[in-house]
Write an enzyme that holds these catalytic residues in place. Structure first.
Site, PDB file in Angstrom:
ATOM      1  NE  ARG A  50      -3.720   2.109   2.581  1.00  0.00           N
ATOM      2  CZ  ARG A  50      -3.379   3.263   3.153  1.00  0.00           C
ATOM      3  NH1 ARG A  50      -2.204   3.399   3.702  1.00  0.00           N
ATOM      4  NH2 ARG A  50      -4.241   4.264   3.181  1.00  0.00           N
ATOM      5  CB  SER A 119     -12.189  -0.707   1.742  1.00  0.00           C
ATOM      6  OG  SER A 119     -10.808  -0.922   1.631  1.00  0.00           O
ATOM      7  CE  LYS A 148      -6.972   3.169   4.738  1.00  0.00           C
ATOM      8  NZ  LYS A 148      -7.841   2.117   4.156  1.00  0.00           N
TER       9      LYS A 148
END
Lengths: 227, 227
Positions: A50, A119, A148
């Site tokens: 990521r 997600s 995040k």
């Protein structure tokens, strides 16, 4: 169905148990390939690359290295957001957030073999992802997290449970997961837990990942930890 | 070869003549789909969607709209960097910079039908792109430009000519191109000129694009403008 797939439903569910995400900030200058190798040594069953900042050329080179590492350990390797990088570096799958490509569009490009994770924070998002051909869901943030910035308010084990009960897809819990609360996520219906900073920012990544893996396996065998 | 391709060599070379790139900053709040429609009305033969900031979901939605617009006008539609978005939105091609996916990796994912353009500033980069399966080159920056902060020092018509003479691929000149200097680029061997701010930032995009298209067609018929 999907008898030709490397990651059938049972293998995929197993691979979601200890799901480690890379994060350049949490890596604090250490090489991500080394950190991922340590996480695999510590029992990671899935790895997600990521990185919203690296240009695609770097991401592709890193992805190839991580794909090889994961393949050698039998771990699932997934690239976040960039379906093209996932396909080009031989990843097993792609993980798509709600701002990334729609899962149906990704499935049309990738064909049936690629694992697609989506997600989802609500049963509606879960149902849409399933309809679009997703293979698993990343559900959260379960607990508060600083990794995040865009994660939104935590949905708690209750929110996780609502999504998990609503869907036939395996669910990996994400957001603030640690060895101490992994059992809560599993008893709420998750197939596994995803960790970013809890593993990758540790000084001893292998040991910290092993702690998480132990907690997950204990909860799968015995039910949730007393803690 | 490539008899099955929509964009064979002759059609592709023609499509590179008036190549307009979108740019959100130059759009100054106007809808890019309107600006592209205006550019097409003004004679744009190719459109590139270039946006390093939009999330993939938005890029995909915009890309689909632009792909439809371009198809209706017979123009080539290319997405910058994101091969996955290009494939998912039905674009004709992808344009790859030196920091984007390697052209060979993109070709392996996309198959033979997709048009692949590669940015090249030197004969070495041009040769590598050709070896990797590129269909055309974007060569520049020819003149100074403020649109691309990472463009490097201008290579001038001489640098453009060096690259164009070194390769069998059609070349689109990029960087500071305007109606006044398009003839210089064509006489240096370019098949066409790419413009970002010169077209998209104009108050009357269609008129400005028509000025550029006229200049290109004049140069193709008559040789370079006296200016």
């Amino acid at each position: 169905m999907h008898a030709d797939r490397k990651w059938g439903p049972a293998a995929l569910r197993r691979a979601l148990q200890v799901y480690v995400l890379t994060d350049r900030a949490s890596a604090r200058g250490r090489l991500e390939v080394d950190l991922v190798a340590a996480a695999l040594a510590g029992g990671a069953t899935a790895v997600q690359l990521r990185d919203k900042e690296r240009p695609a050329r770097e991401l592709h080179a890193l992805g190839r290295a991580l794909a090889d590492l994961c393949a050698a350990r039998g771990a699932l390797f997934v690239v976040n957001d960039r379906l093209d990088v996932a396909l080009a570096c031989g990843a097993d799958g792609v993980h798509l957030g709600q701002d990334d490509l729609p899962a149906g569009a990704a499935r049309a490009v990738a064909g049936p073999a690629l694992v697609i994770g989506v997600s989802a924070a609500t049963p509606d998002e879960a149902a849409a992802a399933a309809d679009a051909g997703a293979d698993y869901l990343g559900v959260g943030s379960v607990f508060a997290t600083r990794t995040k910035a865009d994660a939104g308010a935590p949905i708690g084990p209750e929110g996780l449970s609502r999504v998990a009960r609503s869907t036939g897809l395996p669910v990996v819990a994400i957001g603030g997961l640690r060895p101490e609360n992994a059992g809560l996520a599993l008893s709420a219906g998750a197939a596994g837990v995803a960790a970013i900073s809890a593993v990758i920012s540790a000084t001893d990544v292998a040991a910290e990942c092993a702690r998480l893996a132990l907690s997950v396996r204990r909860a799968l065998v015995q039910g949730p930890d007393p803690a």
